[in-house]
Design a protein around this motif. Structure first.
Motif, short mmCIF file in Angstrom:
data_model
loop_
_atom_site.label_atom_id
_atom_site.label_comp_id
_atom_site.label_asym_id
_atom_site.label_seq_id
_atom_site.Cartn_x
_atom_site.Cartn_y
_atom_site.Cartn_z
N ILE A 113 0.84 -1.16 0.05
CA ILE A 113 0.13 0.04 -0.02
C ILE A 113 0.74 1.18 -0.06
N ASN A 114 2.06 1.14 0.75
CA ASN A 114 2.83 2.17 0.82
C ASN A 114 3.02 3.16 -0.27
N LEU A 116 1.69 3.20 -3.18
CA LEU A 116 0.42 4.09 -3.71
C LEU A 116 0.02 5.48 -2.73
N VAL A 117 0.43 5.14 -1.21
CA VAL A 117 0.06 6.31 -0.51
C VAL A 117 1.29 7.27 -0.75
N ASN A 118 2.54 6.97 -1.14
CA ASN A 118 3.37 8.08 -1.79
C ASN A 118 3.07 8.90 -2.98
N LEU A 120 0.06 9.47 -3.85
CA LEU A 120 -1.16 10.49 -3.59
C LEU A 120 -0.45 11.80 -2.87
N THR A 121 0.44 11.30 -1.90
CA THR A 121 1.21 12.35 -1.02
C THR A 121 2.05 13.48 -1.91
N LEU A 160 -2.42 -0.38 7.10
CA LEU A 160 -2.69 1.01 7.02
C LEU A 160 -1.66 1.82 7.75
N ALA A 163 1.95 1.39 6.38
CA ALA A 163 1.84 2.28 5.26
C ALA A 163 2.03 3.48 5.52
N LEU A 164 1.22 4.19 6.26
CA LEU A 164 1.01 5.56 6.49
C LEU A 164 2.30 6.12 7.59
N ALA A 167 5.32 6.24 4.79
CA ALA A 167 5.11 7.30 3.95
C ALA A 167 5.29 8.58 4.50
#
Length: 299
Positions: A113-114, A116-118, A120-121, A160, A163-164, A167
């Motif tokens: 997931i990480n 994808l979070v990156n 978006l960030t 999450l 991942a969060l 990120a």
């Protein structure tokens, strides 16, 4: 918060340290397998405590003392590095607790997931713009990750959290105006007190501390320092030199390496849903690499 640097191009000076960091992290299961009899909390504690002296020696040898003093005495910079230190410490602890409770899939899913979070960030906070091909790659990866997440909804909060926290750590190291070594030194200083608390708690447990029980175990635990410091310094270097979205996408190297290791070294069964998921993710990586190479050729 410091000013955000202008858009960056993908260069070897950024790619190589990123690949080095993620490649070393791929090998961590082999290291932890050698320490299977040691409490995960003790391993985390020694990771922190053994990293600090290595950083301090490197600061002394490389003459980074003035930079370290600046980081420690600049309130905004010290605050940012304190937060990044707490985030990476929380990431390690989340991973350890997930593995201890038998949620290995949830832990692995966090690192899928990480990236994808990156992305978006990078688009929201850093105003990085992705090309059409890169968005296609993100969509393919998202489908693959969603297939994995569908079978692990009850533990998705663990994924999450992992991942969060990572990120968030990467974002701060991206924008904080500090070199990799100096930043890591401050972070490990901040985490030294929690690490001592973990070790004191472990000493009260029936098993006690594994350090000192045998030369092999002691040497392996001490190696937690360089095995922690080197990839984190490489990662921090790459974070300053690469677009954040690209840095995140390269992270698929780590879970892909873990997948290959689990199948070919640890003989874990391969489920059909996992194969479909990885097919989407590998396709995404291929499209992303195609886009990067096309841009380089155009320039």
């Amino acid at each position: 918060m410091p000013k955000i640097a202008p858009p960056q191009s993908v260069t070897l000076s950024g790619l190589l340290p990123a690949l080095g960091a993620y490649g070393i992290w791929c090998l961590f299961p082999l290291y932890f397998a050698l320490l299977h009899a040691v409490s995960p909390f003790e391993v985390v504690g020694w990771r922190l405590l053994c990293t600090l002296p290595i950083c301090l020696v490197a600061v002394l040898l490389l003459g980074k003392g003035p930079a370290l003093r600046t980081a420690l005495t600049t309130p905004r910079l010290f605050g940012a590095l304190t937060l990044s230190g707490l985030l990476i410490g929380g990431n390690w602890l989340s991973y350890v607790l997930a593995v201890m409770d038998g949620h290995v899939l949830a832990a692995s899913l966090g690192y899928y997931i990480n990236p994808l979070v990156n992305v978006l960030t990078a688009t929201i906070f850093l105003k990085e713009k992705l090309s059409a091909r890169q968005w296609i790659a993100v969509a393919l990866a998202a489908i693959g990750v969603a297939l994995l997440a569908r079978g692990a909804l009850d533990t998705l909060w663990i994924s999450l959290a992992i991942a969060l926290t990572f990120a968030g750590y990467g974002l701060i190291r991206k924008v904080a105006p500090v070199e990799a070594l100096t930043g890591l030194t401050v972070e490990t200083m901040v985490l030294a007190i929690p690490a001592l608390g973990i070790m004191a708690w472990q000493m009260q447990q029936p098993a006690g501390l594994a350090m000192g029980t045998s030369p092999t175990i002691s040497a392996l635990l001490f190696c937690a320092g360089p095995l922690t410091a080197v990839p984190l310094m490489l990662f921090a270097t790459a974070a300053r030199r690469l677009p954040f979205a690209v840095l995140g996408f390269i992270q698929f190297v780590t879970p892909t390496g873990l997948f290959l290791m689990s199948v070919f070294l640890f003989d874990e069964p391969l489920k059909p849903i996992q194969l479909v998921c990885f097919a989407f993710i590998w396709s995404a990586i291929a499209v992303f690499c195609w886009d990067i190479l096309s841009r380089r050729e155009a320039r």
